[in-house]
Motif scaffolding. Structure first.
Motif, PDB file in Angstrom:
ATOM      1  N   LYS A 135       0.814  -1.219   0.000  1.00 38.80           N
ATOM      2  CA  LYS A 135       0.000   0.000   0.000  1.00 38.80           C
ATOM      3  C   LYS A 135       0.846   1.268   0.000  1.00 38.80           C
ATOM      4  O   LYS A 135       0.306   2.375   0.079  1.00 38.80           O
ATOM      5  CB  LYS A 135      -0.936  -0.001   1.210  1.00 38.80           C
ATOM      6  CG  LYS A 135      -1.970  -1.117   1.197  1.00 38.80           C
ATOM      7  CD  LYS A 135      -2.890  -1.030   2.396  1.00 38.80           C
ATOM      8  CE  LYS A 135      -3.960  -2.114   2.345  1.00 38.80           C
ATOM      9  NZ  LYS A 135      -4.872  -2.053   3.530  1.00 38.80           N
ATOM     10  N   ASN A 136       2.168   1.105  -0.041  1.00 40.13           N
ATOM     11  CA  ASN A 136       3.072   2.270  -0.020  1.00 40.13           C
ATOM     12  C   ASN A 136       2.777   3.189   1.165  1.00 40.13           C
ATOM     13  O   ASN A 136       2.759   4.418   1.024  1.00 40.13           O
ATOM     14  CB  ASN A 136       2.965   3.067  -1.322  1.00 40.13           C
ATOM     15  CG  ASN A 136       3.548   2.322  -2.503  1.00 40.13           C
ATOM     16  OD1 ASN A 136       4.193   1.290  -2.345  1.00 40.13           O
ATOM     17  ND2 ASN A 136       3.312   2.830  -3.694  1.00 40.13           N
ATOM     18  N   THR A 137       2.573   2.601   2.312  1.00 41.18           N
ATOM     19  CA  THR A 137       2.162   3.370   3.479  1.00 41.18           C
ATOM     20  C   THR A 137       2.945   2.935   4.710  1.00 41.18           C
ATOM     21  O   THR A 137       3.192   1.738   4.907  1.00 41.18           O
ATOM     22  CB  THR A 137       0.661   3.207   3.728  1.00 41.18           C
ATOM     23  OG1 THR A 137      -0.070   3.629   2.567  1.00 41.18           O
ATOM     24  CG2 THR A 137       0.205   4.050   4.909  1.00 41.18           C
ATOM     25  N   VAL A 138       3.307   3.918   5.513  1.00 39.59           N
ATOM     26  CA  VAL A 138       3.916   3.665   6.808  1.00 39.59           C
ATOM     27  C   VAL A 138       2.979   4.216   7.873  1.00 39.59           C
ATOM     28  O   VAL A 138       2.293   5.218   7.654  1.00 39.59           O
ATOM     29  CB  VAL A 138       5.327   4.288   6.901  1.00 39.59           C
ATOM     30  CG1 VAL A 138       5.278   5.807   6.770  1.00 39.59           C
ATOM     31  CG2 VAL A 138       6.022   3.886   8.185  1.00 39.59           C
ATOM     32  N   TYR A 139       2.947   3.549   9.007  1.00 40.07           N
ATOM     33  CA  TYR A 139       2.030   3.905  10.082  1.00 40.07           C
ATOM     34  C   TYR A 139       2.787   4.185  11.373  1.00 40.07           C
ATOM     35  O   TYR A 139       3.895   3.680  11.593  1.00 40.07           O
ATOM     36  CB  TYR A 139       1.038   2.765  10.335  1.00 40.07           C
ATOM     37  CG  TYR A 139       0.272   2.321   9.125  1.00 40.07           C
ATOM     38  CD1 TYR A 139       0.698   1.223   8.374  1.00 40.07           C
ATOM     39  CD2 TYR A 139      -0.874   2.996   8.715  1.00 40.07           C
ATOM     40  CE1 TYR A 139      -0.005   0.811   7.247  1.00 40.07           C
ATOM     41  CE2 TYR A 139      -1.585   2.584   7.585  1.00 40.07           C
ATOM     42  CZ  TYR A 139      -1.144   1.500   6.863  1.00 40.07           C
ATOM     43  OH  TYR A 139      -1.835   1.089   5.746  1.00 40.07           O
ATOM     44  N   LEU A 140       2.157   4.957  12.231  1.00 40.06           N
ATOM     45  CA  LEU A 140       2.651   5.143  13.583  1.00 40.06           C
ATOM     46  C   LEU A 140       1.452   5.017  14.516  1.00 40.06           C
ATOM     47  O   LEU A 140       0.611   5.904  14.562  1.00 40.06           O
ATOM     48  CB  LEU A 140       3.331   6.498  13.769  1.00 40.06           C
ATOM     49  CG  LEU A 140       3.975   6.696  15.139  1.00 40.06           C
ATOM     50  CD1 LEU A 140       5.198   5.774  15.278  1.00 40.06           C
ATOM     51  CD2 LEU A 140       4.400   8.150  15.335  1.00 40.06           C
ATOM     52  N   GLN A 141       1.382   3.893  15.205  1.00 40.89           N
ATOM     53  CA  GLN A 141       0.331   3.688  16.184  1.00 40.89           C
ATOM     54  C   GLN A 141       0.802   4.274  17.504  1.00 40.89           C
ATOM     55  O   GLN A 141       1.855   3.868  18.019  1.00 40.89           O
ATOM     56  CB  GLN A 141       0.028   2.198  16.347  1.00 40.89           C
ATOM     57  CG  GLN A 141      -1.011   1.880  17.395  1.00 40.89           C
ATOM     58  CD  GLN A 141      -2.396   2.392  17.045  1.00 40.89           C
ATOM     59  OE1 GLN A 141      -2.834   2.244  15.904  1.00 40.89           O
ATOM     60  NE2 GLN A 141      -3.082   2.978  18.012  1.00 40.89           N
ATOM     61  N   MET A 142       0.036   5.197  18.040  1.00 44.99           N
ATOM     62  CA  MET A 142       0.429   5.896  19.261  1.00 44.99           C
ATOM     63  C   MET A 142      -0.602   5.602  20.345  1.00 44.99           C
ATOM     64  O   MET A 142      -1.776   5.962  20.200  1.00 44.99           O
ATOM     65  CB  MET A 142       0.513   7.403  18.999  1.00 44.99           C
ATOM     66  CG  MET A 142       1.440   7.758  17.847  1.00 44.99           C
ATOM     67  SD  MET A 142       1.663   9.545  17.648  1.00 44.99           S
ATOM     68  CE  MET A 142       0.011  10.034  17.195  1.00 44.99           C
ATOM     69  N   ASN A 143      -0.147   4.943  21.379  1.00 43.81           N
ATOM     70  CA  ASN A 143      -1.017   4.606  22.508  1.00 43.81           C
ATOM     71  C   ASN A 143      -0.546   5.311  23.770  1.00 43.81           C
ATOM     72  O   ASN A 143       0.586   5.796  23.838  1.00 43.81           O
ATOM     73  CB  ASN A 143      -1.017   3.090  22.737  1.00 43.81           C
ATOM     74  CG  ASN A 143      -1.551   2.314  21.549  1.00 43.81           C
ATOM     75  OD1 ASN A 143      -2.409   2.790  20.811  1.00 43.81           O
ATOM     76  ND2 ASN A 143      -1.033   1.116  21.352  1.00 43.81           N
TER      77      ASN A 143
END
Length: 122
Positions: free
Chosen positions: A75-83
């Motif tokens: 998907k050509n995507t990077v994520y940052l999950q912030m909890n």
């Protein structure tokens, strides 16, 4: 590489947000991806980085255990999950791309996104 970050917003302390950064223009999997942030009146700082295939990640001590970086090369995507967000996480968050994987750097990336604002209310 053109980078478009999104997902920022206003959240209460203890809450969660997931940032996304969509890439276009070059082969996404050739680039390590980083998340950086800049709080008001402060210098930009390193948050997290992920290697080309996602096998290596690194985090700033201040976010370790609370934030997770991941990528989907299809998907050509990077994520940052912030909890467990804290007031001190309030900043403009930037994604950045570089052919070289470096842990801890806050500058020198080849490409930068426009930033997305995260505001954590206490």
């Amino acid at each position: 590489v053109q980078l478009q970050a999104c997902g920022g917003g206003l959240v209460q302390a203890g809450g969660s947000l997931r940032l996304s950064c969509a890439a276009s223009g070059r082969t996404f999997s050739n680039y390590a991806m980083g998340w950086l942030r800049q709080a008001p009146g402060k210098e930009r700082e390193f948050v997290a980085v992920i290697s080309w295939g996602g096998g290596r990640t690194a985090y700033a001590d201040s976010v370790k255990g609370r934030f997770t970086i991941s990528r989907d090369n299809a998907k050509n995507t990077v994520y940052l999950q912030m909890n467990s967000l804290k007031a001190e996480d309030t900043a403009v968050y930037y994604c950045a791309a570089d052919r070289t994987y470096y842990s801890g750097r806050s500058s020198g990336y080849e490409y930068w996104g426009q930033g997305t604002l995260v505001t954590v209310s206490s």
